[in-house]
Scaffold this active site. Structure first.
Site, PDB file in Angstrom:
ATOM      1  N   LYS A 286      -3.158 -14.449  -0.771  1.00  0.00           N
ATOM      2  CA  LYS A 286      -1.938 -14.139  -0.014  1.00  0.00           C
ATOM      3  C   LYS A 286      -2.308 -14.123   1.460  1.00  0.00           C
ATOM      4  O   LYS A 286      -3.213 -13.401   1.867  1.00  0.00           O
ATOM      5  CB  LYS A 286      -1.352 -12.794  -0.424  1.00  0.00           C
ATOM      6  CG  LYS A 286      -0.015 -12.479   0.234  1.00  0.00           C
ATOM      7  CD  LYS A 286       0.587 -11.185  -0.329  1.00  0.00           C
ATOM      8  CE  LYS A 286       1.996 -10.969   0.209  1.00  0.00           C
ATOM      9  NZ  LYS A 286       2.024 -10.688   1.658  1.00  0.00           N
TER      10      LYS A 286
ATOM     11  N   GLY B  51       9.175  -8.069  -0.902  1.00  0.00           N
ATOM     12  CA  GLY B  51       8.434  -6.867  -0.565  1.00  0.00           C
ATOM     13  C   GLY B  51       9.349  -5.676  -0.455  1.00  0.00           C
ATOM     14  O   GLY B  51       9.795  -5.113  -1.455  1.00  0.00           O
TER      15      GLY B  51
ATOM     16  N   GLN C 297      -4.650  -7.000  -6.484  1.00  0.00           N
ATOM     17  CA  GLN C 297      -5.025  -7.501  -5.168  1.00  0.00           C
ATOM     18  C   GLN C 297      -6.265  -6.763  -4.663  1.00  0.00           C
ATOM     19  O   GLN C 297      -6.307  -5.536  -4.673  1.00  0.00           O
ATOM     20  CB  GLN C 297      -3.907  -7.351  -4.143  1.00  0.00           C
ATOM     21  CG  GLN C 297      -4.290  -8.039  -2.824  1.00  0.00           C
ATOM     22  CD  GLN C 297      -3.269  -7.890  -1.722  1.00  0.00           C
ATOM     23  OE1 GLN C 297      -3.065  -6.803  -1.209  1.00  0.00           O
ATOM     24  NE2 GLN C 297      -2.619  -8.991  -1.348  1.00  0.00           N
TER      25      GLN C 297
ATOM     26  N   MET D 108       0.834  -1.196   0.000  1.00  0.00           N
ATOM     27  CA  MET D 108       0.000   0.000   0.000  1.00  0.00           C
ATOM     28  C   MET D 108       0.873   1.252   0.000  1.00  0.00           C
ATOM     29  O   MET D 108       1.856   1.337   0.733  1.00  0.00           O
ATOM     30  CB  MET D 108      -0.935  -0.027   1.203  1.00  0.00           C
ATOM     31  CG  MET D 108      -1.969  -1.142   1.120  1.00  0.00           C
ATOM     32  SD  MET D 108      -2.994  -1.322   2.595  1.00  0.00           S
ATOM     33  CE  MET D 108      -3.972   0.173   2.489  1.00  0.00           C
TER      34      MET D 108
ATOM     35  N   HIS E 225       3.056 -15.418   3.661  1.00  0.00           N
ATOM     36  CA  HIS E 225       3.973 -14.584   4.437  1.00  0.00           C
ATOM     37  C   HIS E 225       4.342 -15.385   5.679  1.00  0.00           C
ATOM     38  O   HIS E 225       3.484 -15.708   6.493  1.00  0.00           O
ATOM     39  CB  HIS E 225       3.301 -13.268   4.817  1.00  0.00           C
ATOM     40  CG  HIS E 225       4.215 -12.299   5.481  1.00  0.00           C
ATOM     41  ND1 HIS E 225       4.214 -10.951   5.188  1.00  0.00           N
ATOM     42  CD2 HIS E 225       5.173 -12.460   6.423  1.00  0.00           C
ATOM     43  CE1 HIS E 225       5.125 -10.340   5.933  1.00  0.00           C
ATOM     44  NE2 HIS E 225       5.715 -11.243   6.690  1.00  0.00           N
TER      45      HIS E 225
ATOM     46  N   CYS F  72      -2.873  -8.660   5.345  1.00  0.00           N
ATOM     47  CA  CYS F  72      -2.542  -7.323   5.820  1.00  0.00           C
ATOM     48  C   CYS F  72      -3.035  -7.124   7.252  1.00  0.00           C
ATOM     49  O   CYS F  72      -4.214  -7.344   7.538  1.00  0.00           O
ATOM     50  CB  CYS F  72      -3.161  -6.268   4.918  1.00  0.00           C
ATOM     51  SG  CYS F  72      -2.748  -4.577   5.408  1.00  0.00           S
TER      52      CYS F  72
END
Length: 343
Positions: A147, A240, A78, A27, A179, A108
């Site tokens: 994800k 990332g 996404q 983001m 992740h 997230c």
């Protein structure tokens, strides 16, 4: 061949191959200017948009939110959300924009994402996630992926993660990025959640051994030079922050993972190759700082890196026209060239 002309199976296969190395959706970072720059560095890597919420796609300025350049392909969108019907509608509305993949955010940990009951908090409701992806798949002409984290809060990742992957597979998802950290939703900031929960790469590796039929990518804490080692066990690696702050070190030689010659031989070549894109974006109304903020790490660790960052950071807000923006960019690049010649 332009992405829009590809058949659906061919496009899906191409994106799946590109997922061997990808740049994570981030983001405020992975906007169209960032993606355009990253595409200069690698023809092959899979790029992701910033997360866009399903309500924003349905009710917001869709053309602005989903706009992309054909040259960015392969690129994935996404989406964030937790309502199956809403996600299905957003997926259908996004289809004409020609993304090669639609990805659901289940990772997230930010407060604003939790308040909307999506992102990492969805790890607590895998049945709902399964309903969401089924609804999205029904409306998507391209592959729907997920994800996720290895777990959240007091969950046991060794139990939660395989159950989650099994449910996703049963719902029709065959490609997932993991992740390799827990998300601690109570007490840690999003920044802390990217750094404090310990990485558990071995758990993710075990998931690949347990689910050989799934295409699994690993994400979290990966640094330049780690891709080849991870790809011995995993189908893909997702970078990332390292890809953003050290773009050359992650993407400059990435195409060799597909047995191809990288498009640029040096960071100087990459900066020169990006200049025509910058000129076009400036002519379209962008400001130079919107573009070059994504390029500040191009010369990381090399002679002239500090001059490059300082010149672009301090001068970008003073450049009010396309000509001034390009002049600033050229001056910064000349300083790097001089520094490298003197080194």
């Amino acid at each position: 061949m332009p992405e829009a002309d590809l058949s659906i199976p061919t496009r899906n296969d191409a994106v799946r191959r590109a997922a061997r190395l990808s740049v994570a959706p981030m983001m405020d970072w992975t906007d169209r200017y960032c993606r355009g720059f990253h595409r200069v560095l690698s023809r092959r890597a899979l790029l992701y948009t910033e997360m866009v919420t399903a309500p924003a796609i349905i009710h917001g300025p869709r053309d602005r939110l989903l706009r992309k350049d054909a040259a960015e392909a392969p690129v994935a969108l996404q989406i964030g959300g937790s309502d199956p019907a809403e996600l299905a509608r957003a997926t259908a509305l996004a289809a004409p924009f020609g993304y090669g993949e639609i990805n659901l955010n289940v990772g997230c940990p930010s407060d604003r994402v939790q308040s909307g009951c999506f992102g990492a908090v969805l790890m607590k409701t895998p049945a709902l996630v399964a309903d969401c992806v089924r609804a999205m798949i029904a409306e998507s002409p391209v592959e729907v992926t997920v994800k996720c984290r290895i777990g959240v809060d007091d969950q046991d990742p060794a139990t939660v993660l395989p159950d989650f992957l099994s449910r996703m597979r049963d719902a029709g998802v065959s490609r997932i990025t993991i992740h390799a950290r827990m998300a601690w939703l109570d007490g840690l900031s999003p920044k802390d959640n990217r750094e404090i929960p310990p990485l558990d790469y071995p758990l993710v590796h075990r998931m690949k051994a347990q689910f050989p039929d799934l295409h699994l990518s690993i994400n979290g804490g990966l640094q330049p030079g780690m891709a080849a080692g991870q790809l011995v066990q995993m189908d893909g690696v997702m970078f990332g922050r390292a890809a953003y702050h050290q773009p050359w070190d992650v993407l400059g030689a990435a195409d060799r993972l597909w047995g191809e010659t990288p498009p640029c031989a040096t960071p100087i070549d990459a900066a020169s190759a990006t200049r025509p894109l910058i000129a076009r974006w400036l002519d379209e109304g962008a400001r130079i700082h919107q573009i070059t903020r994504h390029m500040l790490g191009l010369f990381h660790g090399r002679p002239g890196a500090r001059l490059w960052r300082r010149t672009l950071s301090e001068g970008a807000h003073k450049a009010h026209s396309p000509a001034e923006g390009l002049a600033l960019y050229d001056a910064a690049l000349d300083q790097v060239r001089d520094a490298m010649e003197s080194a």
